[in-house]
Each structure stands twice: as structure tokens, then as C-alpha cells.
Scaffold this active site. Structure first.
Site, mmCIF file in Angstrom:
data_model
loop_
_atom_site.group_PDB
_atom_site.id
_atom_site.type_symbol
_atom_site.label_atom_id
_atom_site.label_comp_id
_atom_site.label_asym_id
_atom_site.label_seq_id
_atom_site.Cartn_x
_atom_site.Cartn_y
_atom_site.Cartn_z
ATOM 1 N N ASP A 144 16.044 -3.359 33.666
ATOM 2 C CA ASP A 144 17.047 -2.398 33.197
ATOM 3 C C ASP A 144 17.139 -1.258 34.201
ATOM 4 O O ASP A 144 16.254 -1.095 35.047
ATOM 5 C CB ASP A 144 16.709 -1.850 31.802
ATOM 6 N N ASP A 163 7.026 -0.523 41.329
ATOM 7 C CA ASP A 163 8.076 0.213 40.611
ATOM 8 C C ASP A 163 7.939 1.709 40.875
ATOM 9 O O ASP A 163 8.129 2.516 39.977
ATOM 10 C CB ASP A 163 7.976 -0.091 39.106
ATOM 11 N N GLU A 191 12.451 -0.434 30.050
ATOM 12 C CA GLU A 191 11.522 0.546 30.636
ATOM 13 C C GLU A 191 12.135 1.931 30.720
ATOM 14 O O GLU A 191 11.475 2.943 30.490
ATOM 15 C CB GLU A 191 11.078 0.083 32.028
ATOM 16 N N HIS A 214 36.721 27.235 15.568
ATOM 17 C CA HIS A 214 37.525 28.016 16.521
ATOM 18 C C HIS A 214 36.754 29.318 16.791
ATOM 19 O O HIS A 214 36.451 30.070 15.857
ATOM 20 C CB HIS A 214 38.884 28.302 15.858
ATOM 21 N N SER A 224 6.652 7.960 35.302
ATOM 22 C CA SER A 224 5.916 7.315 34.214
ATOM 23 C C SER A 224 6.333 5.854 34.097
ATOM 24 O O SER A 224 7.524 5.549 34.208
ATOM 25 C CB SER A 224 6.225 8.008 32.883
HETATM 26 N N1 LIG Z 1 10.285 3.696 37.980
HETATM 27 C C1 LIG Z 1 9.659 4.132 36.794
HETATM 28 C C2 LIG Z 1 10.545 5.070 36.030
HETATM 29 O O1 LIG Z 1 11.570 5.484 36.521
HETATM 30 N N2 LIG Z 1 10.156 5.380 34.802
HETATM 31 C C3 LIG Z 1 10.863 6.263 33.963
HETATM 32 C C4 LIG Z 1 10.457 5.949 32.551
HETATM 33 C C5 LIG Z 1 11.313 6.599 31.527
HETATM 34 C C6 LIG Z 1 10.906 7.016 30.345
HETATM 35 N N3 LIG Z 1 11.991 7.506 29.715
HETATM 36 C C7 LIG Z 1 12.998 7.368 30.485
HETATM 37 N N4 LIG Z 1 12.592 6.790 31.586
HETATM 38 C C8 LIG Z 1 10.577 7.701 34.311
HETATM 39 O O2 LIG Z 1 11.450 8.533 34.024
HETATM 40 O O3 LIG Z 1 9.519 7.999 34.873
HETATM 41 ZN ZN LIG Z 2 11.327 1.869 37.447
HETATM 42 ZN ZN LIG Z 3 13.303 4.483 36.593
#
Ligand SMILES: NCC(=O)N[C@@H](Cc1c[nH]cn1)C(=O)O
Ligand SMILES: [Zn+2]
Ligand SMILES: [Zn+2]
Length: 478
Positions: A100, A198, A167, A231, A420
């Protein structure tokens, strides 16, 4: 055992075809956080499943049930589990990735269509949403598998795969699956180590291995009052306005220099001692790296160690947006009836969503009471995940260090990531094995931002790195 030179040649020789496949993946707008795109996340799962099968992976799609997003009941995209190889004399590696992506609209400020991979021939950049986060790295694994499948060569290790489509929206449903399948007899039983590609290098020139991630607690704070939008000429200075209340609340959360004002949050983290500070001093990083990736000279400090500690070992609070607020062009004189501020806190040990939640809720309730407003306040935690720190002296990291040296001719930076990946800790805890983060992209890739890109050389050399890591793993003493 070094990776066969034919493998490295194969990756170079098929680079254009690999980029074409990345373009196909990017063209599917698999945005998990937007209900209108849920069918695209499913389409992306089918596409990836077919790709994995075509390179010999035995796969299964696991239904993760349903969930509610923004008041809508939706099916969760399936997780894809896969395996390749079952040789008891070999190590078994679990590979995780997510298919995703974050939302992207050309009107956000992209120079090109976000879901059309655009190749900048001058710079070698492959520009498109998901190119770096996380479709490029997933396809890196496919590139490795394709070489072995086409040449009917066994892999040096057994592989298991876990790919998810939620994710970017809190990995809903995945933790339960991972815990269940990590038990004796489960799908992940027998895994020796985990590898996740990642995240990103710290800069644009030094490969990195990552041994820590911040956790996350994401909040929605809603103020409502009037039965409908009003308004401002009729109701201004006659009623409590939700937007005014909300702006006051948001203003109590964090200072412009990043200090978190919620009592107990910053205080929970012990300060770094001199020895720890040396780790950050040693990293190949300068203030211009952060300014280059941010696209402006806006670093909070001129001190590299302070900036790195702010990202790697301190919590941070970011305000992301306001749902329900007037945001269109023009000058609508509205008093919005209900507005929701969205903010999140990146967490570091010993912080967890469980010990941070009460502090945040208590703070907002007290701050709202001080406003003396007759409006109504609600606070929700939309999702969360705990921070994670691993042992970077483990053989899993040693194999990746050797692979990095072999492919890039240099030693990797050892980093903690500010972002994260909530399932990382779940893998570490439920399997009881070491987890390695082996990033493919550079620090200026612009993940989650406009004009996200992956450099062609990172995609190609990164694919070599992933394959070489598997060969080094096979060799290394457990
Ligand atoms: N590549 C890891 C990443 O982008 N993780 C996201 C996870 C997250 C949690 N809520 C929305 N996204 C991040 O923002 O760290
Ligand atoms: Zn990611
Ligand atoms: Zn991400």
C-alpha cells in the site's frame, strides 16, 4: 559464499525490464488510507501475488477481516504469505514489505503524475508514489527471485514472505496474523531471522543498516458544537466556535522548536550519555543533508548530533491536518460545525501507546476545560505501534554488512530510523529472532511527500544488495 557474478550481471542486464515492472506497480494507486482506493489495494495484492507465483513462490492470500475507516465499514486487504525452498540444512529468512502507499494528488504539488512512473534520464530518478516506499524494495526481492527461477537455481536460503496492504494505515489485522503464525506449526515456524527493506539511508551517499524504529500514537481530537455550519456574520462573537477551540488545543501540544508540552512525554526518555552521543557523531551526516532532503534551510539546530538525536532517540509530535475545516480556494465566511485535528507522536523506548495515551487524553481534557467552552470534545487514538531497537552485532546484521561492502565497496552507517513500521516489534517478539532493516532508497527520496523517487542506481544496486545478503547469510555462522 559470494553472490554469483552471473547474478550481478543478470540484474544489470535486465534493469530496463525491472524498471518497467516498477512502473506497472506504481500505476496501481493502492492507497490504504482512502476508502475510494480500497479496490486498488486489492488489485495491488492480486498483481503482487501473480508476480510472486511467476517466480516460483508458493503463495496464499489471507483474509484479515473488516474494519471501520472514517465511519465506513470496509474489507481489509489480504496479507500475502509465501514460501520458497524447504531445505532443512539452510537458514530460513522471513521477508516483509507493504504494497500500500500514501495518498498522492498532482495538485499536492507533484511535478509529474504521481501514479505514472516518470524516468528522469538526466538524474536517473524513478519518480512516482511508492517507488521508494515500498514498491521498489518489494520489487527488488522479485528481481532476485527472477534470476534464480529463470536459471533454475536454488536459493542459498529458504524464504518466507509476509506482504501487507495496510502498513500506511496502522497495519490493521496483521499483528494477530503474525502472532498466530509464529506459534509452533504456524506458517512462520522455523524462521531464523527477518529482513525488512522499507526505510532509507541517512544521506544520499552511504548505505545503511537500521536497528531501531520509533513507535507511533496517532490521535484525532474533535470539537463540535453547532448543529450545522454557521454564517460568521450572523454567529461570530455570539457562539463558541469549534475551530477556535481546536486551534487553542493544538497550540498546547508542542513548541515551534519541537519540545512536547504534554506533561510526562518528553520526561519519560532518559537523556543520552556521552558514549551514546559518540554514535551520532560518527554517522556520515551533516545539516546540509537534512536541509537537502527537506528542500529548505529549516533544521531545528546547527548541531548535527542534536538533529540526529531528535530524529532517532527522542519523541516528536507533529500536527498533520484539520478535518472539517474550510480549505478550498476563496473566502468562505463559514464557522465549521465540527472539526477534527489530527496529530501523532513518534515514540521511543520506554514509551508505548499504552503509557502515552492517558497523558495525551488527560492533557487535552484539562486544556479544553480551561477554555470554558460549551462545545464538545472527543479524543480518539486512530492507531499506534511500539518502538523497536535490535542488536546490530547479530549475525543477521553481520551478513548485511558484508553484502553492503561487497556491492557498494563501503561500510554501512548503522542508524535508528525516525519512522515507524509497527509490525517490526511484533515479528521480533513473537518469533524471538533478530530483525534487520536493510534500506534500498536514499534519505532524499521524499517518501510520503511530493515527487517521491527512487534512484535507478539504488533500485539496481539495491536489488544486488538484497540477493548478496541472502548469499552472505547462507555462509555466516549462527
Ligand atoms: N516506510 C515506513 C512508513 O512509512 N511507515 C509509516 C507508518 C504509518 C503509520 N501511520 C501512518 N503511517 C510511518 O509514517 O512511519
Ligand atoms: Zn513503508
Ligand atoms: Zn510509508
Amino acid at each position: 559464499m559470494p553472490a554469483p557474478s552471473e547474478f550481478l550481471k543478470y540484474i544489470d542486464g535486465n534493469a530496463d525490464a525491472f524498471i518497467k515492472r516498477l512502473a506497472e506497480a506504481v500505476s496501481i494507486p493502492s492507497i490504504s488510507g482512502d476508502a475510494r482506493h480500497r479496490k486498488d489495494v486489492f488489485a495491488m495484492a492480486d498483481w503482487l501475488n501473480a508476480q510472486l507465483k511467476s517466480v516460483g513462490v508458493e503463495t496464499q492470500l489471507v483474509d484479515l477481516g473488516r474494519h471501520t475507516m472514517d465511519g465506513e465499514d470496509l474489507p481489509l486487504p489480504p496479507a500475502i504469505l509465501g514460501r520458497l525452498g524447504n531445505d532443512s540444512s539452510k537458514k530460513t529468512v522471513l521477508i516483509y514489505g507493504h504494497f500500500d502507499v500514501q495518498p498522492a494528488l498532482k495538485s499536492d504539488g507533484w511535478d509529474t503524475e504521481p501514479f505514472t512512473l516518470t524516468i528522469n534520464e538526466q538524474t536517473g530518478q524513478l519518480i512516482g508514489r511508492g517507488s521508494s516506499d515500498d514498491k521498489g524494495p518489494i520489487l527488488g526481492w522479485l528481481n532476485v527471485l527472477q534470476y534464480h527461477h529463470e536459471n533454475k537455481l536454488p536459493l542459498p536460503v529458504n524464504l518466507k514472505f509476509c506482504f501487507e496492504g495496510m502498513e500506511e494505515s496502522g497495519s490493521e489485522g496483521l499483528d494477530d496474523l503474525v502472532r498466530r503464525e509464529s506459534q509452533k506449526g504456524g506458517y512462520f515456524d522455523g524462521v531464523d531471522c527477518v529482513c525488512i527493506s522499507d526505510n532509507y539511508w541517512l544521506n544520499t551517499r552511504t548505505p545503511a543498516l537500521t536497528y531501531g524504529l520509533r513507535g507511533l500514537s496517532y490521535y484525532k481530537v474533535t470539537v463540535s458544537g453547532p448543529a450545522r455550519d454557521l454564517h460568521s456574520g450572523v454567529f461570530g462573537r455570539t457562539v463558541h466556535e469549534p475551530m477556535t477551540d481546536l486551534v487553542h488545543l493544538l497550540n498546547t501540544l508542542v513548541t515551534p522548536t519541537g519540545d512536547i508540552l504534554i506533561k510526562g512525554v518528553d520526561e519519560m526518555v532518559p537523556p543520552a550519555d556521552e558514549e551514546e552521543k559518540k554514535i551520532y557523531e560518527k554517522l556520515d551526516y551533516s545539516i546540509s543533508d537534512i536541509e537537502q532532503s527537506a528542500g529548505a534551510s529549516i533544521a531545528l539546530s546547527d548541531d548535527k548530533v542534536n538533529v540526529l538525536m531528535g530524529r532517532m532517540r527522542q519523541p516528536s509530535l507533529s500536527i498533520h491536518g484539520i478535518e472539517g475545516a474550510f480549505s478550498a480556494p476563496g473566502a468562505k465566511t463559514v464557522i465549521p460545525a465540527k472539526v477534527s485535528g489530527k496529530f501523532s507522536i513518534r515514540l521511543v523506548p520506554p514509551q508505548t501507546p499504552d503509557n502515552i495515551d492517558p497523558l495525551v487524553i488527560d492533557h487535552l481534557k484539562k486544556a479544553f476545560a480551561e477554555l470554558g467552552s460549551k462545545n464538545t470534545l472527543t479524543v480518539e487514538n486512530l492507531h499506534g505501534g511500539k518502538p523497536w531497537v535490535a542488536d546490530h552485532r547479530h549475525w543477521n546484521f553481520e551478513a548485511a554488512k558484508k553484502a553492503t561492502k561487497a556491492v557498494y565497496g563501503q561500510d554501512p552507517d548503522l542508524t535508528r530510523e525516525g519512522g515507524s513500521i509497527p509490525v517490526t516489534l511484533t515479528f521480533a517478539e513473537s518469533l524471538g529472532v533478530n530483525v534487520l532493516l536493510l534500506p534500498m532508497g536514499r534519505g532524499d527520496d521524499g517518501a510520503h511527500s511530493t515527487n517521491e523517487k527512487l534512484d535507478r542506481s539504488n533500485f539496481i544496486e539495491g536489488s544486488k544488495l538484497l540477493g548478496t545478503y541472502l548469499y552472505e547469510l547462507a555462509d555466516i555462522q549462527k
